[in-house]
Scaffold this active site. Sequence first.
Site, PDB file in Angstrom:
ATOM      1  N   SER A 160      12.358  23.210  -5.107  1.00 10.36           N
ATOM      2  CA  SER A 160      12.168  23.159  -3.660  1.00 10.36           C
ATOM      3  C   SER A 160      10.815  22.534  -3.361  1.00 10.36           C
ATOM      4  CB  SER A 160      12.199  24.585  -3.085  1.00 10.36           C
ATOM      5  OG  SER A 160      11.695  24.605  -1.771  1.00 10.36           O
ATOM      6  N   TYR A 217       9.398  33.106  -3.940  1.00 10.40           N
ATOM      7  CA  TYR A 217      10.234  31.898  -4.014  1.00 10.40           C
ATOM      8  C   TYR A 217       9.432  30.726  -4.584  1.00 10.40           C
ATOM      9  CZ  TYR A 217      13.567  28.360  -2.247  1.00 10.40           C
ATOM     10  OH  TYR A 217      14.468  27.322  -2.127  1.00 10.40           O
TER      11      TYR A 217
HETATM   12  N1  LIG Z   1      18.869  24.855   2.084  1.00 16.13           N
HETATM   13  C1  LIG Z   1      17.592  24.501   1.964  1.00 16.13           C
HETATM   14  O1  LIG Z   1      16.896  24.230   2.940  1.00 16.13           O
HETATM   15  C2  LIG Z   1      16.980  24.413   0.594  1.00 16.13           C
HETATM   16  C3  LIG Z   1      15.704  23.853   0.476  1.00 16.13           C
HETATM   17  C4  LIG Z   1      15.121  23.757  -0.771  1.00 16.13           C
HETATM   18  C5  LIG Z   1      15.798  24.221  -1.867  1.00 16.13           C
HETATM   19  N2  LIG Z   1      17.046  24.777  -1.734  1.00 16.13           N
HETATM   20  C6  LIG Z   1      17.710  25.292  -2.919  1.00 16.13           C
HETATM   21  O2  LIG Z   1      18.996  24.716  -3.028  1.00 16.13           O
HETATM   22  C7  LIG Z   1      19.888  25.655  -3.604  1.00 16.13           C
HETATM   23  C8  LIG Z   1      21.095  25.818  -2.707  1.00 16.13           C
HETATM   24  O3  LIG Z   1      20.659  26.230  -1.429  1.00 16.13           O
HETATM   25  P1  LIG Z   1      21.693  26.392  -0.235  1.00 16.13           P
HETATM   26  O4  LIG Z   1      20.943  26.421   1.028  1.00 16.13           O
HETATM   27  O5  LIG Z   1      22.803  25.414  -0.417  1.00 16.13           O
HETATM   28  O6  LIG Z   1      22.231  27.874  -0.535  1.00 16.13           O
HETATM   29  P2  LIG Z   1      23.472  28.656   0.079  1.00 16.13           P
HETATM   30  O7  LIG Z   1      22.981  30.018   0.408  1.00 16.13           O
HETATM   31  O8  LIG Z   1      24.148  27.872   1.143  1.00 16.13           O
HETATM   32  O9  LIG Z   1      24.460  28.722  -1.161  1.00 16.13           O
HETATM   33  C9  LIG Z   1      24.122  29.495  -2.263  1.00 16.13           C
HETATM   34  C10 LIG Z   1      25.397  29.921  -2.955  1.00 16.13           C
HETATM   35  O10 LIG Z   1      25.040  30.647  -4.123  1.00 16.13           O
HETATM   36  C11 LIG Z   1      25.865  31.788  -4.196  1.00 16.13           C
HETATM   37  N3  LIG Z   1      25.210  32.829  -4.982  1.00 16.13           N
HETATM   38  C12 LIG Z   1      24.317  33.741  -4.548  1.00 16.13           C
HETATM   39  N4  LIG Z   1      23.956  34.529  -5.553  1.00 16.13           N
HETATM   40  C13 LIG Z   1      24.642  34.124  -6.636  1.00 16.13           C
HETATM   41  C14 LIG Z   1      24.699  34.561  -7.980  1.00 16.13           C
HETATM   42  N5  LIG Z   1      23.986  35.598  -8.407  1.00 16.13           N
HETATM   43  N6  LIG Z   1      25.501  33.892  -8.842  1.00 16.13           N
HETATM   44  C15 LIG Z   1      26.235  32.845  -8.422  1.00 16.13           C
HETATM   45  N7  LIG Z   1      26.233  32.395  -7.160  1.00 16.13           N
HETATM   46  C16 LIG Z   1      25.445  33.028  -6.282  1.00 16.13           C
HETATM   47  C17 LIG Z   1      26.078  32.216  -2.757  1.00 16.13           C
HETATM   48  O11 LIG Z   1      27.192  33.062  -2.628  1.00 16.13           O
HETATM   49  C18 LIG Z   1      26.250  30.869  -2.095  1.00 16.13           C
HETATM   50  O12 LIG Z   1      27.587  30.446  -2.132  1.00 16.13           O
HETATM   51  C19 LIG Z   1      19.088  26.918  -3.816  1.00 16.13           C
HETATM   52  O13 LIG Z   1      18.625  26.965  -5.141  1.00 16.13           O
HETATM   53  C20 LIG Z   1      17.933  26.782  -2.864  1.00 16.13           C
HETATM   54  O14 LIG Z   1      16.793  27.492  -3.276  1.00 16.13           O
HETATM   55  C21 LIG Z   1      17.635  24.862  -0.525  1.00 16.13           C
END
Ligand SMILES: NC(=O)c1ccc[n+]([C@@H]2O[C@H](COP(=O)([O-])OP(=O)(O)OC[C@H]3O[C@@H](n4cnc5c(N)ncnc54)[C@H](O)[C@@H]3O)[C@@H](O)[C@H]2O)c1
Length: 342
Positions: free
Chosen positions: A226, A238
Site C-alpha cells: 500500500s 497497517y
Molecule cells: N482499497 C484500497 O484503497 C487499497 C489501498 C491500498 C492497498 N489495498 C490492499 O489491497 C488489497 C485488497 O483490498 P480491497 O479494498 O480490494 O479489499 P476488500 O475488503 O474489498 O476485499 C478483501 C477480501 O478479502 C477477504 N478476506 C478477508 N479476510 C480474509 C482471510 N482471512 N482469508 C481470505 N480472504 C479474506 C474478504 O472477505 C474480501 O473478500 C488489500 O491487501 C489491501 O490492503 C487496498
Amino acid sequence: MKLAGPHRKSQTRGSSRRPATLVLFKLDLGGALTRTPSPYAPCLGVSNGTNKGIVRKPSQTGRELRSGEPRAYRAIEPGRLNMARLQDKVAFITGAGSGIARAAARLFAQEGARVVIAELKTELGQMSEQAVRDIGGEAVFIETDVTKEESVKNSIRQTINRFGKLDILYNCAGGSIVQDAPVTEVDMSVWQHTISLDLLGTFNGCRHGIPELIKAGGGAIVNMSSVAALRGFPAHVYVAAKGGIISLTRALAGQYAKNGIRANAICPGLVKTDRVLQRFGDPDDPNSGTPQAQAMKRQFQRYPFSVGEPEDIARIALFLASDEARMITGAIVPADGGLSAY
Ligand SMILES: NC(=O)c1ccc[n+]([C@@H]2O[C@H](COP(=O)([O-])OP(=O)(O)OC[C@H]3O[C@@H](n4cnc5c(N)ncnc54)[C@H](O)[C@@H]3O)[C@@H](O)[C@H]2O)c1
C-alpha cells in the site's frame, strides 16, 4: 556471447594526433540470431558481415536454455504475442470474493488463466466464481483463511488436484481497519488482526505456493502492499504490515530467481472498493464521509490520480503476473497517483 572480429576502420582526427582506430565487433550469439534482410540492422550498429541484417529465429529466444533451467527464463515467443496474456496459466488469488482481487479474478480469466478464488467468505467466493464463469472463464472457489497456515496449505493442495499446477500467486487478501491508530494509542487486538491478515496471510501464501511455482518451472508472485508503506499514515499497524510485505517481496525476489520465480508488490493509493466506499464515502462525492474522510479527500484532491477503481490495480497485477513483465522482479510498484513521490 562470443565476440568475433575485429573489423577495423581508420579515422584521422587531426594532423598532430595518431589515427584513432574504430573497432567493430561481429556478434555471435551462439546461433541464436539468424541473418535475414532487415533495414534496421544498420541502425542497431550491428553487422553480420553480410550487410543483410539480423533478426531472431521465432523458435529461439536470445539464448537457448541450459538443461534444468526454469522455463520462466524464456523470452516471449513472437507467436505468443497474439495469444491471451495468461494463456495456459493457473492463478491463485486470495481475497478474490471482493474488491481488487475479484476484479483480478475476472481479468486474469479473460486473459486465459484458470483462476482459484481463495476467499474466506463462502457467499462472496461463490459470487466471484459465478462472475468469472458468466464471462466464459474457468474459476473455482476454495474456502481459504489466509491467516491459518493449514487452510492455505489445503487450498494450494486442492488447486493442484484441480488444475495440476500453479503459475501465479496473487496475495491480495488484506486491508486496514477503522480501529487502527498511532502506536501509542492502538489497541493490541488491531495488531493481532492486521498483522495476521496482511503480513502472515501473504507469508502463508508464499510458504505453500512457492514450492508449486518451482515445480511448474517458475512463475510470478504479486503481493499487495500500500502507499501506506511508502509514506506516513496514522494507521500504524497497517503501515507496519504493508512495509513488511515490501521487505518480504524483495527477499523473495532474491531467493527464488534461481527457480524462475519473480516477486513484485503493488502499492495502491485509494481504490474504490465496496469496503473503502463504506468506510470513507465516495471520494468523488464532496458531501459524503466523516470529517476524517473529508480531510483524506482534500489530500486526494492534491493528487488527482491517486484514487482508482479495482480494475486499475487488477491491470497492474495482470501485467506483473504475465510474461510481459519477465524482466521485473523485486519491484515495488506505486499506483498511488504520486502520493509517495511529491
Ligand atoms: N482499497 C484500497 O484503497 C487499497 C489501498 C491500498 C492497498 N489495498 C490492499 O489491497 C488489497 C485488497 O483490498 P480491497 O479494498 O480490494 O479489499 P476488500 O475488503 O474489498 O476485499 C478483501 C477480501 O478479502 C477477504 N478476506 C478477508 N479476510 C480474509 C482471510 N482471512 N482469508 C481470505 N480472504 C479474506 C474478504 O472477505 C474480501 O473478500 C488489500 O491487501 C489491501 O490492503 C487496498
